[in-house]
Design an enzyme around this catalytic site. Sequence first.
Site, PDB file in Angstrom:
ATOM      1  N   SER A 135       0.820  -1.209   0.000  1.00  0.00           N
ATOM      2  CA  SER A 135       0.000   0.000   0.000  1.00  0.00           C
ATOM      3  C   SER A 135       0.858   1.265   0.000  1.00  0.00           C
ATOM      4  O   SER A 135       1.668   1.459  -0.902  1.00  0.00           O
ATOM      5  CB  SER A 135      -0.975  -0.045   1.189  1.00  0.00           C
ATOM      6  OG  SER A 135      -1.968   0.951   1.080  1.00  0.00           O
ATOM      7  N   ASP A 190     -10.729  -4.589  -4.610  1.00  0.00           N
ATOM      8  CA  ASP A 190     -10.083  -3.832  -3.534  1.00  0.00           C
ATOM      9  C   ASP A 190     -10.824  -2.501  -3.408  1.00  0.00           C
ATOM     10  O   ASP A 190     -10.781  -1.668  -4.319  1.00  0.00           O
ATOM     11  CB  ASP A 190      -8.608  -3.612  -3.896  1.00  0.00           C
ATOM     12  CG  ASP A 190      -7.828  -2.838  -2.839  1.00  0.00           C
ATOM     13  OD1 ASP A 190      -8.446  -2.289  -1.909  1.00  0.00           O
ATOM     14  OD2 ASP A 190      -6.590  -2.772  -2.958  1.00  0.00           O
ATOM     15  N   HIS A 195      -7.424  -5.567   0.464  1.00  0.00           N
ATOM     16  CA  HIS A 195      -6.256  -4.730   0.197  1.00  0.00           C
ATOM     17  C   HIS A 195      -4.965  -5.353   0.734  1.00  0.00           C
ATOM     18  O   HIS A 195      -3.916  -4.739   0.656  1.00  0.00           O
ATOM     19  CB  HIS A 195      -6.518  -3.369   0.864  1.00  0.00           C
ATOM     20  CG  HIS A 195      -5.549  -2.294   0.525  1.00  0.00           C
ATOM     21  ND1 HIS A 195      -5.371  -1.820  -0.762  1.00  0.00           N
ATOM     22  CD2 HIS A 195      -4.707  -1.570   1.313  1.00  0.00           C
ATOM     23  CE1 HIS A 195      -4.480  -0.844  -0.746  1.00  0.00           C
ATOM     24  NE2 HIS A 195      -4.040  -0.692   0.493  1.00  0.00           N
TER      25      HIS A 195
END
Length: 290
Positions: free
Chosen positions: A105, A237, A265
């Site tokens: 991320s 996601d 995610h």
Amino acid sequence: MSGNHKMILDQAEITKRNNVKILGEGQKIMIMAHGFGCNQTMWRFLLPQLTPHYKIVLFDYVGCGSSDCQAYREERYNCLDGYAQDIIEICDAFDLQDCIFVGHSISATIGWIINQQRPELISHHIMVCPSPCFINIDDNYSGGFDMQDLEGLIGLMSQDYLGWGQYLAPIVMGSELPDDASQADEKESMVWELLNSFCAMDVTFSLPFAKACFYSDNRHLLKHINRPSLILQSSDDLLVNLNVAEFMANEIPDNQLDIIESKGHCLHMTNPANVMESMKRFLATQSPSL
């Protein structure tokens, strides 16, 4: 004070600050950088297949996991550059260069910042559900959230931290939060794990980090990523849509996009086998030594 002695002191200080752990048998170095609100333990599903072949560097960002919260400085950590500087200092203290950088991320973005500032530190990027910008900018870029939605999320975080975590953890993990943790299946138990990780992070530390994550626009960095890159994106996601993944694939000069059928995610937790296979294929195409 000799240079060697200074290096030992720096290693001890930075090991404490970021809870640095170095594992594995290989010569090639792999740095694994966790996402917002997470910690290094969330890489555990990949480690059994990685440690026989790589030297793995794990750490916690200041304010996360088992880091030294006394080291927190608001002026340093109110932007992503401060977190990038931590990793640069880890590399310098342990004499690490030419590393494979695995970022989940927002840590993928932090890896791009490091690539720009100290290109010798990173040889390859592996990005797990990355996004250069979470904001809907215009007709050419839809990051997934209108600014007012993000402001509402940040406002909830500052007013009701537990409620914010209970709202966000199921979205991030792609599964509902069960009423009874003892009756949860494996994926549901990961939602509890993520919620506990969120709640273990003091809002004093997490709020500035969240603003740095969700309000920043780092699309300009993509064309300057001059290292082979693997983008691993979940097919479903709620934080990063497929248009964002395709935008990055069009912008990054040398990349491979793998879309993995999954919800959530955190592919490295929910689909570690598929993530590992993609990583192996990508690294095998780069050099036999990887």
